[in-house]
Design a protein around this motif. Sequence first.
Motif, PDB file in Angstrom:
ATOM      1  N   VAL A   1      60.618  66.402  97.391  1.00 55.48           N
ATOM      2  CA  VAL A   1      60.285  65.350  98.354  1.00 55.48           C
ATOM      3  C   VAL A   1      59.698  64.200  97.551  1.00 55.48           C
ATOM      4  CG1 VAL A   1      59.044  64.775 100.461  1.00 55.48           C
ATOM      5  CG2 VAL A   1      59.807  67.128 100.072  1.00 55.48           C
ATOM      6  N   SER A   2      60.348  63.043  97.578  1.00 57.56           N
ATOM      7  CA  SER A   2      60.042  61.994  96.611  1.00 57.56           C
ATOM      8  C   SER A   2      59.040  60.959  97.100  1.00 57.56           C
ATOM      9  CB  SER A   2      61.335  61.287  96.188  1.00 57.56           C
ATOM     10  OG  SER A   2      62.248  62.193  95.618  1.00 57.56           O
ATOM     11  N   ARG A   3      59.418  60.166  98.128  1.00 65.05           N
ATOM     12  CA  ARG A   3      58.621  59.009  98.514  1.00 65.05           C
ATOM     13  C   ARG A   3      58.517  58.914 100.031  1.00 65.05           C
ATOM     14  NH1 ARG A   3      55.538  57.080  95.071  1.00 65.05           N
ATOM     15  NH2 ARG A   3      55.572  55.055  96.113  1.00 65.05           N
ATOM     16  N   ILE A   4      57.485  58.201 100.511  1.00 68.06           N
ATOM     17  CA  ILE A   4      57.326  57.883 101.920  1.00 68.06           C
ATOM     18  C   ILE A   4      57.114  56.384 102.041  1.00 68.06           C
ATOM     19  CG2 ILE A   4      54.840  58.398 101.842  1.00 68.06           C
ATOM     20  CD1 ILE A   4      55.119  59.320 104.795  1.00 68.06           C
ATOM     21  N   VAL A   5      57.830  55.743 102.977  1.00 69.63           N
ATOM     22  CA  VAL A   5      57.745  54.292 103.134  1.00 69.63           C
ATOM     23  C   VAL A   5      57.663  53.948 104.613  1.00 69.63           C
ATOM     24  CG1 VAL A   5      58.949  53.757 100.989  1.00 69.63           C
ATOM     25  CG2 VAL A   5      60.266  54.063 103.083  1.00 69.63           C
ATOM     26  N   GLY A   6      56.988  52.847 104.910  1.00 63.21           N
ATOM     27  CA  GLY A   6      56.877  52.361 106.268  1.00 63.21           C
ATOM     28  C   GLY A   6      57.768  51.157 106.493  1.00 63.21           C
ATOM     29  N   GLY A   7      58.164  50.955 107.749  1.00 63.62           N
ATOM     30  CA  GLY A   7      58.996  49.818 108.104  1.00 63.62           C
ATOM     31  C   GLY A   7      58.813  49.458 109.562  1.00 63.62           C
ATOM     32  N   PRO A   8      59.525  48.456 110.058  1.00 59.34           N
ATOM     33  CA  PRO A   8      59.355  48.001 111.441  1.00 59.34           C
ATOM     34  C   PRO A   8      59.591  49.086 112.482  1.00 59.34           C
ATOM     35  CG  PRO A   8      60.609  46.396 110.172  1.00 59.34           C
ATOM     36  CD  PRO A   8      60.476  47.620 109.309  1.00 59.34           C
ATOM     37  N   THR A   9      60.477  50.049 112.191  1.00 64.12           N
ATOM     38  CA  THR A   9      60.807  51.077 113.178  1.00 64.12           C
ATOM     39  C   THR A   9      60.073  52.388 112.961  1.00 64.12           C
ATOM     40  OG1 THR A   9      62.713  51.829 111.875  1.00 64.12           O
ATOM     41  CG2 THR A   9      63.103  50.092 113.495  1.00 64.12           C
ATOM     42  N   GLY A  10      59.215  52.469 111.966  1.00 64.85           N
ATOM     43  CA  GLY A  10      58.487  53.708 111.730  1.00 64.85           C
ATOM     44  C   GLY A  10      58.389  54.046 110.263  1.00 64.85           C
ATOM     45  N   TRP A  11      58.575  55.328 109.955  1.00 66.43           N
ATOM     46  CA  TRP A  11      58.419  55.836 108.596  1.00 66.43           C
ATOM     47  C   TRP A  11      59.670  56.581 108.160  1.00 66.43           C
ATOM     48  CZ3 TRP A  11      53.892  54.881 105.896  1.00 66.43           C
ATOM     49  CH2 TRP A  11      52.808  54.417 106.650  1.00 66.43           C
ATOM     50  N   LEU A  12      59.911  56.557 106.850  1.00 65.61           N
ATOM     51  CA  LEU A  12      61.032  57.291 106.273  1.00 65.61           C
ATOM     52  C   LEU A  12      60.559  57.994 105.013  1.00 65.61           C
ATOM     53  CD1 LEU A  12      64.209  57.629 106.668  1.00 65.61           C
ATOM     54  CD2 LEU A  12      64.397  56.027 104.751  1.00 65.61           C
ATOM     55  N   ILE A  13      60.935  59.260 104.869  1.00 61.67           N
ATOM     56  CA  ILE A  13      60.711  60.032 103.649  1.00 61.67           C
ATOM     57  C   ILE A  13      62.069  60.281 103.006  1.00 61.67           C
ATOM     58  CG2 ILE A  13      59.943  62.252 102.714  1.00 61.67           C
ATOM     59  CD1 ILE A  13      57.924  62.397 105.007  1.00 61.67           C
ATOM     60  N   VAL A  14      62.131  60.176 101.682  1.00 67.68           N
ATOM     61  CA  VAL A  14      63.373  60.473 100.967  1.00 67.68           C
ATOM     62  C   VAL A  14      63.118  61.580  99.957  1.00 67.68           C
ATOM     63  CG1 VAL A  14      64.316  58.166 101.260  1.00 67.68           C
ATOM     64  CG2 VAL A  14      62.964  58.678  99.232  1.00 67.68           C
ATOM     65  N   GLY A  15      64.159  62.360  99.705  1.00 66.62           N
ATOM     66  CA  GLY A  15      64.067  63.445  98.742  1.00 66.62           C
ATOM     67  C   GLY A  15      65.411  64.117  98.601  1.00 66.62           C
ATOM     68  N   ASN A  16      65.384  65.368  98.180  1.00 68.67           N
ATOM     69  CA  ASN A  16      66.630  66.070  97.886  1.00 68.67           C
ATOM     70  C   ASN A  16      66.556  67.519  98.347  1.00 68.67           C
ATOM     71  OD1 ASN A  16      68.084  63.937  96.152  1.00 68.67           O
ATOM     72  ND2 ASN A  16      66.054  64.059  95.216  1.00 68.67           N
ATOM     73  N   ARG A  17      67.698  68.008  98.823  1.00 69.08           N
ATOM     74  CA  ARG A  17      67.872  69.404  99.210  1.00 69.08           C
ATOM     75  C   ARG A  17      69.011  69.982  98.374  1.00 69.08           C
ATOM     76  NH1 ARG A  17      63.816  71.168 102.496  1.00 69.08           N
ATOM     77  NH2 ARG A  17      65.195  72.424 103.822  1.00 69.08           N
TER      78      ARG A  17
END
Length: 410
Positions: free
Chosen positions: A171-187
């Motif tokens: 699980v790499s990063r968490i970022v905020g934006g106008p519509t909420g939050w997004l986490i990016v990573g790998n499975r």
Amino acid sequence: MGRRGIALVGVVAVAIGGCGSAGCTPQRGVGTSGNASSAELVRPDWRPVPLPLPTGIPGRVVLRDATACAGRWFVVGAMHAADGTTRPAAWTSPDARTWTPVTVAGTSFYGNQNVLYAAGCRDGRLAAIGAKSGGAHGNPRVSTWRQVGVDRLVEVPAAFELYGGPEAVGVSRIVGGPTGWLIVGNRTRGAATWVSRGSPRAGTSAVDAAGFDLVDGAPELTSDERGRTMAFDAVATSRGWLVVGGMTPAGQIDSRPLVWLSADGRSWRRFAVPHLDADAMLQRVTVVDGVPVVIGLRSDGFGAWYDDGRGWVAAGRFGSVGGAGAPSVRGVAVAAGRLVVAVSTGTTYELWSSTDRGRSWRRFAEPVSGVLAGGDSGIGVTAAGDGVLVSMDDGRGAGLWWTRTSTLDR
């Protein structure tokens, strides 16, 4: 160049080994035009910043990431006790120079031992990712955290397999934006995202990071017959979420840079990024004056790419990599239209700056020189207004330094 340490004296983070407000002895760097002598390095006016210790069992400060938005600054990490145990820690500031510990409240066995390693900011509020290795196989037990009230960070309850389990990779990063939050990573199936449950798709307005849905196996984002995909960072843009990473084509070992776009974090479009290198991987992304800019690895060094509105353009190269460790881009920030990037060369940490969206680069001296890159050390960078904040941790102690953007031109 001898290694210089970082120490915490009382509640003030200060650098030892001859480091003062004018910075420390710089290291030798490599620029886009070849080797840079120490005389060519920019020497910012680094000012050590006091960091008060949180209440609880004493220990040394561990710093891993920093972020800022809407007039608030945050740094995250942990407290490392003498017996080797850890507990999550975070601090907040209105100006990057006066800091207050955030009250951190875990709800799980591993959450209470987390080291917070990724921080995101939205509307002046903090969200973070932390982990602690444990269990029968010693795998990282990942938790997410959200801000409640003015100065309280709480663990978000989640099922183990949301971030862990047999399909987990990272699980790499968490970022905020106008519509909420997004986490990016790998499975195990490739690149993946986690979308905050208050997204427009759910028919509500996202106000915090209280829960996430895993998006695993999404067409174009996930691995397929073309190769294995990997995602490392994201940012909110005028066109939606932008995720960056790359793909290792089937039957090959070298990577190819990729970006993905999505309006909702669930359905994705894939775009190839031009490169002339045998191996390239995108690792961090930001927005400079409305233009997305990506920083990544380019064979034996680092490089930048930007979106000119018609497509992605390869910009300048900088630095070189080597040593026993894995090189990586550790942080990227924007101050007054200037890119500030922290990297690990595989041996040490370096700081670089660009005023033209990554076309040309200048190396500038770190607050502490010669900190060896490795699992127990780290560097973080963030910026807002006319200020730049850098955290450094050499595995024995950690500190914060601040400077005005104008001193990066010295």
